[in-house]
Write a protein that holds these residues in place. Structure first.
Motif, short mmCIF file in Angstrom:
data_model
loop_
_atom_site.label_atom_id
_atom_site.label_comp_id
_atom_site.label_asym_id
_atom_site.label_seq_id
_atom_site.Cartn_x
_atom_site.Cartn_y
_atom_site.Cartn_z
N SER A 6 68.47 -17.15 -8.60
CA SER A 6 69.78 -17.22 -8.63
C SER A 6 70.47 -16.91 -9.99
CB SER A 6 70.10 -18.85 -8.18
OG SER A 6 71.63 -19.00 -8.06
N LYS A 10 73.11 -14.04 -10.91
CA LYS A 10 74.37 -14.15 -11.29
C LYS A 10 74.65 -13.05 -12.50
CE LYS A 10 75.11 -18.31 -11.23
NZ LYS A 10 74.91 -20.02 -11.16
N GLN A 17 74.89 -14.06 -5.93
CA GLN A 17 74.36 -15.20 -5.87
C GLN A 17 74.78 -16.04 -4.53
OE1 GLN A 17 76.19 -14.72 -8.19
NE2 GLN A 17 77.78 -16.29 -8.69
#
Length: 92
Positions: A6, A10, A17
């Protein structure tokens, strides 16, 4: 630092995400384009994710290859008939 998939999504941007949810690194590295398609990720985003994964796998820093999506074109078709105040005619 990138601790989870994640965080990686990002870091590469484009709000990915929220489109992809992958639990661990093993599952992340074994993800194929077909898996992303089945989760409903668009073609350009799939290509961008896989391209960034390969760059990161080869050791490139994320700041070097991550970039925003190109903006939509404002002119469709073959271009405007008038450019810079002058009418454009075909060259036959």
């Amino acid at each position: 630092t990138i601790a989870t998939p994640s965080d990686f999504l990002k870091a590469i941007g484009r709000n990915l995400q929220s489109k992809v949810s992958i639990e661990g690194w093993v599952q992340f590295w074994h993800t194929k384009g077909r898996d992303l398609k089945d989760t409903g990720v668009g073609v350009k985003d799939r290509k961008y994710i896989l391209w960034c994964m390969e760059k990161y796998r080869r050791g490139f820093p994320i700041k070097e290859f991550a970039h925003d999506a190109s903006p939509k074109k404002t002119i469709r078709g073959w271009g405007p008939a008038v450019q810079n105040g002058k009418r454009i005619r075909s060259r036959r």
